[in-house]
Motif scaffolding. Structure first.
Motif, PDB file in Angstrom:
ATOM      1  N   SER A 184       4.000  -9.607  11.585  1.00 18.14           N
ATOM      2  CA  SER A 184       2.931  -8.762  12.122  1.00 18.14           C
ATOM      3  C   SER A 184       3.219  -7.289  11.897  1.00 18.14           C
ATOM      4  O   SER A 184       2.321  -6.515  11.565  1.00 18.14           O
ATOM      5  CB  SER A 184       2.730  -9.022  13.620  1.00 18.14           C
ATOM      6  OG  SER A 184       2.080 -10.249  13.813  1.00 18.14           O
ATOM      7  N   MET A 185       4.471  -6.897  12.065  1.00 20.27           N
ATOM      8  CA  MET A 185       4.823  -5.495  11.864  1.00 20.27           C
ATOM      9  C   MET A 185       4.688  -5.098  10.392  1.00 20.27           C
ATOM     10  O   MET A 185       4.242  -3.993  10.088  1.00 20.27           O
ATOM     11  CB  MET A 185       6.233  -5.209  12.375  1.00 20.27           C
ATOM     12  CG  MET A 185       6.331  -5.208  13.886  1.00 20.27           C
ATOM     13  SD  MET A 185       5.170  -4.088  14.695  1.00 20.27           S
ATOM     14  CE  MET A 185       5.777  -2.507  14.149  1.00 20.27           C
ATOM     15  N   LEU A 186       5.055  -5.999   9.486  1.00 20.38           N
ATOM     16  CA  LEU A 186       4.862  -5.711   8.061  1.00 20.38           C
ATOM     17  C   LEU A 186       3.382  -5.552   7.745  1.00 20.38           C
ATOM     18  O   LEU A 186       2.995  -4.673   6.970  1.00 20.38           O
ATOM     19  CB  LEU A 186       5.476  -6.815   7.204  1.00 20.38           C
ATOM     20  CG  LEU A 186       6.997  -6.828   7.125  1.00 20.38           C
ATOM     21  CD1 LEU A 186       7.481  -8.084   6.396  1.00 20.38           C
ATOM     22  CD2 LEU A 186       7.505  -5.578   6.430  1.00 20.38           C
ATOM     23  N   ARG A 187       2.549  -6.382   8.364  1.00 17.77           N
ATOM     24  CA  ARG A 187       1.108  -6.271   8.149  1.00 17.77           C
ATOM     25  C   ARG A 187       0.557  -4.980   8.741  1.00 17.77           C
ATOM     26  O   ARG A 187      -0.293  -4.330   8.137  1.00 17.77           O
ATOM     27  CB  ARG A 187       0.384  -7.475   8.750  1.00 17.77           C
ATOM     28  CG  ARG A 187       0.512  -8.714   7.898  1.00 17.77           C
ATOM     29  CD  ARG A 187      -0.225  -9.911   8.463  1.00 17.77           C
ATOM     30  NE  ARG A 187      -1.600  -9.624   8.770  1.00 17.77           N
ATOM     31  CZ  ARG A 187      -2.216 -10.036   9.883  1.00 17.77           C
ATOM     32  NH1 ARG A 187      -1.575 -10.747  10.784  1.00 17.77           N
ATOM     33  NH2 ARG A 187      -3.476  -9.753  10.084  1.00 17.77           N
ATOM     34  N   VAL A 188       1.023  -4.595   9.934  1.00 14.73           N
ATOM     35  CA  VAL A 188       0.577  -3.324  10.531  1.00 14.73           C
ATOM     36  C   VAL A 188       0.904  -2.177   9.590  1.00 14.73           C
ATOM     37  O   VAL A 188       0.056  -1.328   9.296  1.00 14.73           O
ATOM     38  CB  VAL A 188       1.225  -3.088  11.919  1.00 14.73           C
ATOM     39  CG1 VAL A 188       1.018  -1.650  12.380  1.00 14.73           C
ATOM     40  CG2 VAL A 188       0.660  -4.039  12.957  1.00 14.73           C
ATOM     41  N   LYS A 189       2.139  -2.159   9.113  1.00 13.47           N
ATOM     42  CA  LYS A 189       2.567  -1.081   8.221  1.00 13.47           C
ATOM     43  C   LYS A 189       1.749  -1.086   6.929  1.00 13.47           C
ATOM     44  O   LYS A 189       1.240  -0.044   6.499  1.00 13.47           O
ATOM     45  CB  LYS A 189       4.051  -1.244   7.902  1.00 13.47           C
ATOM     46  CG  LYS A 189       4.614  -0.144   7.041  1.00 13.47           C
ATOM     47  CD  LYS A 189       6.094  -0.350   6.796  1.00 13.47           C
ATOM     48  CE  LYS A 189       6.632   0.757   5.898  1.00 13.47           C
ATOM     49  NZ  LYS A 189       8.055   0.598   5.631  1.00 13.47           N
ATOM     50  N   GLY A 190       1.604  -2.238   6.314  1.00 16.36           N
ATOM     51  CA  GLY A 190       0.866  -2.333   5.059  1.00 16.36           C
ATOM     52  C   GLY A 190      -0.611  -2.016   5.205  1.00 16.36           C
ATOM     53  O   GLY A 190      -1.190  -1.288   4.383  1.00 16.36           O
ATOM     54  N   ASN A 191      -1.242  -2.547   6.243  1.00 15.36           N
ATOM     55  CA  ASN A 191      -2.670  -2.290   6.455  1.00 15.36           C
ATOM     56  C   ASN A 191      -2.932  -0.822   6.776  1.00 15.36           C
ATOM     57  O   ASN A 191      -3.899  -0.236   6.287  1.00 15.36           O
ATOM     58  CB  ASN A 191      -3.229  -3.188   7.566  1.00 15.36           C
ATOM     59  CG  ASN A 191      -3.392  -4.622   7.131  1.00 15.36           C
ATOM     60  OD1 ASN A 191      -3.499  -4.925   5.944  1.00 15.36           O
ATOM     61  ND2 ASN A 191      -3.406  -5.521   8.097  1.00 15.36           N
ATOM     62  N   THR A 192      -2.063  -0.230   7.578  1.00 11.18           N
ATOM     63  CA  THR A 192      -2.208   1.192   7.895  1.00 11.18           C
ATOM     64  C   THR A 192      -2.067   2.028   6.625  1.00 11.18           C
ATOM     65  O   THR A 192      -2.869   2.937   6.377  1.00 11.18           O
ATOM     66  CB  THR A 192      -1.170   1.638   8.941  1.00 11.18           C
ATOM     67  OG1 THR A 192      -1.337   0.848  10.122  1.00 11.18           O
ATOM     68  CG2 THR A 192      -1.323   3.098   9.295  1.00 11.18           C
ATOM     69  N   SER A 202     -12.102   8.815   3.622  1.00 12.68           N
ATOM     70  CA  SER A 202     -11.726  10.220   3.499  1.00 12.68           C
ATOM     71  C   SER A 202     -11.856  10.982   4.816  1.00 12.68           C
ATOM     72  O   SER A 202     -10.956  11.706   5.209  1.00 12.68           O
ATOM     73  CB  SER A 202     -12.566  10.894   2.422  1.00 12.68           C
ATOM     74  OG  SER A 202     -13.934  10.756   2.720  1.00 12.68           O
ATOM     75  N   GLU A 203     -12.956  10.789   5.515  1.00 15.30           N
ATOM     76  CA  GLU A 203     -13.214  11.616   6.693  1.00 15.30           C
ATOM     77  C   GLU A 203     -12.466  11.183   7.951  1.00 15.30           C
ATOM     78  O   GLU A 203     -12.273  11.970   8.867  1.00 15.30           O
ATOM     79  CB  GLU A 203     -14.715  11.668   6.993  1.00 15.30           C
ATOM     80  CG  GLU A 203     -15.328  10.392   7.547  1.00 15.30           C
ATOM     81  CD  GLU A 203     -15.573   9.306   6.513  1.00 15.30           C
ATOM     82  OE1 GLU A 203     -15.761   8.154   6.916  1.00 15.30           O
ATOM     83  OE2 GLU A 203     -15.553   9.593   5.303  1.00 15.30           O
ATOM     84  N   SER A 204     -12.022   9.952   8.022  1.00 16.16           N
ATOM     85  CA  SER A 204     -11.438   9.482   9.277  1.00 16.16           C
ATOM     86  C   SER A 204      -9.939   9.199   9.200  1.00 16.16           C
ATOM     87  O   SER A 204      -9.392   8.580  10.094  1.00 16.16           O
ATOM     88  CB  SER A 204     -12.187   8.239   9.752  1.00 16.16           C
ATOM     89  OG  SER A 204     -12.128   7.237   8.775  1.00 16.16           O
ATOM     90  N   LYS A 205      -9.262   9.655   8.167  1.00 19.65           N
ATOM     91  CA  LYS A 205      -7.826   9.394   8.037  1.00 19.65           C
ATOM     92  C   LYS A 205      -7.033  10.019   9.185  1.00 19.65           C
ATOM     93  O   LYS A 205      -6.106   9.415   9.707  1.00 19.65           O
ATOM     94  CB  LYS A 205      -7.300   9.900   6.701  1.00 19.65           C
ATOM     95  CG  LYS A 205      -7.693   9.017   5.557  1.00 19.65           C
ATOM     96  CD  LYS A 205      -7.091   9.473   4.256  1.00 19.65           C
ATOM     97  CE  LYS A 205      -7.596   8.576   3.140  1.00 19.65           C
ATOM     98  NZ  LYS A 205      -7.032   8.898   1.855  1.00 19.65           N
ATOM     99  N   LYS A 206      -7.436  11.214   9.592  1.00 18.85           N
ATOM    100  CA  LYS A 206      -6.726  11.877  10.694  1.00 18.85           C
ATOM    101  C   LYS A 206      -6.873  11.090  11.986  1.00 18.85           C
ATOM    102  O   LYS A 206      -5.904  10.927  12.729  1.00 18.85           O
ATOM    103  CB  LYS A 206      -7.234  13.300  10.882  1.00 18.85           C
ATOM    104  CG  LYS A 206      -6.776  14.236   9.803  1.00 18.85           C
ATOM    105  CD  LYS A 206      -7.241  15.647  10.065  1.00 18.85           C
ATOM    106  CE  LYS A 206      -6.788  16.558   8.937  1.00 18.85           C
ATOM    107  NZ  LYS A 206      -7.207  17.937   9.127  1.00 18.85           N
ATOM    108  N   SER A 207      -8.066  10.574  12.251  1.00 21.01           N
ATOM    109  CA  SER A 207      -8.257   9.808  13.487  1.00 21.01           C
ATOM    110  C   SER A 207      -7.518   8.477  13.417  1.00 21.01           C
ATOM    111  O   SER A 207      -6.970   8.016  14.412  1.00 21.01           O
ATOM    112  CB  SER A 207      -9.739   9.592  13.782  1.00 21.01           C
ATOM    113  OG  SER A 207     -10.313   8.663  12.905  1.00 21.01           O
ATOM    114  N   ILE A 208      -7.475   7.854  12.233  1.00 28.12           N
ATOM    115  CA  ILE A 208      -6.726   6.604  12.074  1.00 28.12           C
ATOM    116  C   ILE A 208      -5.248   6.847  12.349  1.00 28.12           C
ATOM    117  O   ILE A 208      -4.596   6.090  13.064  1.00 28.12           O
ATOM    118  CB  ILE A 208      -6.943   6.012  10.665  1.00 28.12           C
ATOM    119  CG1 ILE A 208      -8.374   5.490  10.533  1.00 28.12           C
ATOM    120  CG2 ILE A 208      -5.935   4.903  10.377  1.00 28.12           C
ATOM    121  CD1 ILE A 208      -8.781   5.116   9.130  1.00 28.12           C
ATOM    122  N   LEU A 209      -4.717   7.925  11.798  1.00 30.08           N
ATOM    123  CA  LEU A 209      -3.310   8.267  11.999  1.00 30.08           C
ATOM    124  C   LEU A 209      -3.030   8.597  13.469  1.00 30.08           C
ATOM    125  O   LEU A 209      -2.018   8.171  14.025  1.00 30.08           O
ATOM    126  CB  LEU A 209      -2.920   9.437  11.099  1.00 30.08           C
ATOM    127  CG  LEU A 209      -1.451   9.687  10.901  1.00 30.08           C
ATOM    128  CD1 LEU A 209      -0.722   8.444  10.424  1.00 30.08           C
ATOM    129  CD2 LEU A 209      -1.241  10.821   9.918  1.00 30.08           C
TER     130      LEU A 209
END
Length: 118
Positions: A50-58, A68-75
């Motif tokens: 699950s952690m590998l998937r979280v890292k990869g999906n993120t 493009s516009e929501s990368k800051k909010s995702i981070l």
């Protein structure tokens, strides 16, 4: 008319499946193992995956040109989740469940941008 009814049945079945899945935690599968050792191993392996998937999906979301516009909010949301992840949990079961929940959130965002998850 048959195509419409088939599509309606598929939609109803999909909705039911999603609701049924939401009632179970990721770690519930591990609770069905016969011994404590098997349960512990299941939780550990599930957490690692699950952690590998979280890292990869993120990373896929952050690397995608479609987002493009929501990368800051995702981070920002990811950092908030990571701090909650570290402060809330004290065992692999909690970590596994939280990582699985985060993957579900990430996959919904990825579907919105038509990005295939890990």
């Amino acid at each position: 008319m048959r195509k419409f009814l088939a599509a309606l049945a598929l939609l109803a079945l999909s909705t039911f499946a999603i609701q049924a899945q939401a009632q179970f935690r990721a770690s519930d599968i591990c609770k069905m193992k016969r011994s404590q050792y098997e349960r512990d191993q299941c939780l550990e392996y599930g957490l690692r995956g699950s952690m590998l998937r979280v890292k990869g999906n993120t990373q896929q979301l952050l690397d995608s040109s479609r987002v493009s516009e929501s990368k800051k909010s995702i981070l920002k949301i990811h950092k908030k989740w990571a701090s909650k992840f570290e402060s809330k949990c004290s065992d692999n079961e909690c970590y596994y469940d939280m990582a699985s929940d985060r993957n579900n959130e990430l996959e919904r965002i990825m579907a919105k941008y038509n990005i295939a998850p890990m």
